[in-house]
Write an enzyme that holds these catalytic residues in place. Structure first.
Site, PDB file in Angstrom:
ATOM      1  CG  ASP A  72     -24.558 -34.082  22.467  1.00  0.00           C
ATOM      2  OD1 ASP A  72     -25.606 -33.981  23.134  1.00  0.00           O
ATOM      3  OD2 ASP A  72     -23.809 -35.075  22.529  1.00  0.00           O
ATOM      4  CE  LYS A  73     -27.278 -32.534  28.947  1.00  0.00           C
ATOM      5  NZ  LYS A  73     -27.325 -32.594  30.357  1.00  0.00           N
ATOM      6  CG  HIS A  74     -20.643 -34.487  28.665  1.00  0.00           C
ATOM      7  ND1 HIS A  74     -20.844 -35.837  28.480  1.00  0.00           N
ATOM      8  CD2 HIS A  74     -19.959 -34.356  29.819  1.00  0.00           C
ATOM      9  CE1 HIS A  74     -20.279 -36.492  29.475  1.00  0.00           C
ATOM     10  NE2 HIS A  74     -19.732 -35.619  30.303  1.00  0.00           N
ATOM     11  CB  SER A  75     -24.603 -33.140  32.338  1.00  0.00           C
ATOM     12  OG  SER A  75     -24.570 -33.273  33.739  1.00  0.00           O
ATOM     13  CB  THR A 112     -28.921 -40.112  29.689  1.00  0.00           C
ATOM     14  OG1 THR A 112     -28.588 -38.892  30.353  1.00  0.00           O
ATOM     15  CG2 THR A 112     -30.027 -39.847  28.694  1.00  0.00           C
ATOM     16  NE  ARG A 160      -9.600 -42.138  33.296  1.00  0.00           N
ATOM     17  CZ  ARG A 160     -10.596 -41.348  32.887  1.00  0.00           C
ATOM     18  NH1 ARG A 160     -11.112 -41.472  31.687  1.00  0.00           N
ATOM     19  NH2 ARG A 160     -11.072 -40.423  33.681  1.00  0.00           N
ATOM     20  CB  SER A 175     -12.521 -39.591  28.936  1.00  0.00           C
ATOM     21  OG  SER A 175     -13.685 -40.357  28.966  1.00  0.00           O
ATOM     22  CE  LYS A 179     -16.656 -40.559  26.340  1.00  0.00           C
ATOM     23  NZ  LYS A 179     -16.751 -41.187  27.612  1.00  0.00           N
ATOM     24  CE  LYS A 180     -20.944 -35.812  24.514  1.00  0.00           C
ATOM     25  NZ  LYS A 180     -22.322 -36.198  24.225  1.00  0.00           N
TER      26      LYS A 180
HETATM   27  N1  URA Z   1     -17.300 -39.279  31.918  1.00  0.00           N
HETATM   28  C1  URA Z   1     -16.544 -39.705  30.854  1.00  0.00           C
HETATM   29  O1  URA Z   1     -17.064 -39.934  29.762  1.00  0.00           O
HETATM   30  N2  URA Z   1     -15.228 -39.870  31.047  1.00  0.00           N
HETATM   31  C2  URA Z   1     -14.618 -39.627  32.228  1.00  0.00           C
HETATM   32  O2  URA Z   1     -13.428 -39.800  32.313  1.00  0.00           O
HETATM   33  C3  URA Z   1     -15.400 -39.201  33.308  1.00  0.00           C
HETATM   34  C4  URA Z   1     -16.746 -39.018  33.125  1.00  0.00           C
END
Ligand code: URA
Length: 422
Positions: A72-75, A112, A160, A175, A179-180
């Site tokens: 996967d990728k996260h931006s 997305t 937050r 955070s 999830k990843k």
């Molecule tokens: N995206 C996230 O999933 N968590 C954060 O804390 C900031 C951006």
């Protein structure tokens, strides 16, 4: 005690996070601790224990019954960033599987899930059963975080956000990575954006986040490549929802704008290398390029979208809002995108992004950016086409575009190059 700058033990962290998820720890306790973390940070051991307890608060996917590496990728997000919509199907066409948990946009950056929801019928709230089916049958999904996936993050993120404590580096790192990690990945590409349109415009802060996340991924044994890419001007030409889907389709037909295609291919090449489907970055990039040019990525895109409820011809462009206006160059000179964030705010003025969590947005409005940073332009030349509904927000949109783009007598400094960390 963290309040006095002390260290949190793994046991205390676990107790706190399990107590917060099951309601024994109240928001007022949690916000006090988050504020102390915001002020004092967390060391490497604390961050590792915090992230582990976040992951353990819910389900962790196991894809060991499936063939093919899980990537996967996260931006960290930006303006016009629709890479995921092209990258995920291209990776699947190259032999990977992609369980993509994604987010919604808030403020000036797009999300997305919001872009996907421009497609009639498309569902982004999937059940665990839907997710398992998508992965087994189509090799991918793109969906919202489910209630049982890192519930500690769902609760903490909302707190937050309400308490103004989003921008703490250890909290962002845990955070995102929790999830990843719960996705059950073999490899991850992290795209950290820097520049005026990014979530963390301060370059030093962006680099610190990248390096803390790299250490954290190493601590969990997750191969992760960090790509640092510029968000000093919008990515591609389109900013909006339906029009970003259309631009993603251009990429999947082998005809996308160069900056967007290059970044997608770079991230895909890194992902294929990290998960063992390519033996060099060059060969990974070549595989990605082929998947865009031979239609195999487009095929995966249509299949996964249909399975998620997408209706009609999923390879056809989506309709846009009915009215068009132009944003014109005020004088002769060189175009400089001096504040890319304002392009996102310009879209927001048209009703094209949300101003509060849970608020609505108009998928059909948008911007087509016609000139790039550094281009020579002439007075009266259209710099952007604005697609809107009966001039709703048009004045504000033009004002913010005027704040984003200046015309200078001299050519501006070029925007930053994409590179990998380390
Ligand atoms: N995206 C996230 O999933 N968590 C954060 O804390 C900031 C951006």
């Amino acid at each position: 005690m963290k309040r006095d700058g002390g260290r949190l033990s793994p046991e205390l962290i676990k107790d706190f996070l399990t107590g917060y998820v099951d309601g024994r720890v109240h928001d007022y306790h949690a916000s006090a601790l988050l504020m102390a973390i915001f002020c004092y940070g967390m060391d490497e051991g604390e961050l590792l224990a915090w992230t582990r307890s976040m992951v353990d608060s819910g389900t962790r996917f196991d894809w060991s019954h499936l063939e093919g590496p899980i990537v996967d990728k996260h931006s960290t997000g930006g303006v016009g960033d629709k890479v995921s919509l092209v990258l995920a199907p291209a990776l699947v066409a190259c032999g990977a599987k992609v369980p993509m948990i994604s987010g919604r946009g808030l403020g000036h950056t797009g999300g997305t899930l919001d872009k996907l929801e421009a497609v009639p019928g498309l569902r982004t709230e999937l059940t665990i059963e839907d997710i398992r089916f998508q992965m087994a049958e189509h090799g991918m999904f793109i969906a919202a975080q489910t209630p049982d996936l890192v519930p500690a993050d769902r609760k903490l993120y909302a707190l937050r956000d309400a308490a103004g404590l989003v921008e703490a580096i250890p909290l962002i790192a845990s955070s995102i990575l929790s999830k990843k990690l719960a996705e059950g990945l073999d490899a991850l590409v992290l795209d950290v954006k820097f520049g005026t349109g990014s979530f963390l415009p301060d370059r030093e802060k962006g680099l610190r986040l990248a390096s803390r996340m790299a250490d954290l991924a190493k601590g969990f044994g997750l191969p992760m490549t960090v790509v640092l890419s510029s968000m000093d001007q919008p990515l591609g030409r389109m900013v909006g929802h339906a029009n970003e889907i259309n631009e993603s389709l251009d990429c999947l037909r082998g005809d996308g704008p160069k900056d967007l295609v290059d970044l997608t291919i770079r991230q895909g090449g890194e992902a294929l290398l990290a998960c063992g489907l390519a033996d060099s970055l060059d060969s990974g990039e070549a595989k990605m390029r082929t998947s865009l040019e031979n239609g195999s990525a487009l095929e995966v895109y249509q299949r996964f979208m249909k399975a998620q409820g997408g209706q009609g011809d999923l390879s056809a462009n989506l309709p846009l809002a009915p009215n068009e206006s132009a944003f014109l160059a005020p004088e002769d000179g060189f175009l400089a995108c001096v504040d890319c964030r304002q392009v996102g705010v310009a879209l927001q003025s048209l009703g094209g992004s949300r101003v509060e969590i849970g608020g609505g947005l108009d998928h059909g409005v948008g911007l087509e950016i016609l000139a790039r940073h550094g281009d020579r332009v002439q007075r009266g030349q259209p710099l952007a086409t604005i697609t809107h509904r009966a001039e709703r927000g048009l004045e504000g949109c033009l004002k913010h575009l005027g704040m984003a783009y200046h015309v200078l007598a001299e050519a501006p400094e070029p925007v930053g190059e994409t590179r990998t960390l380390g």
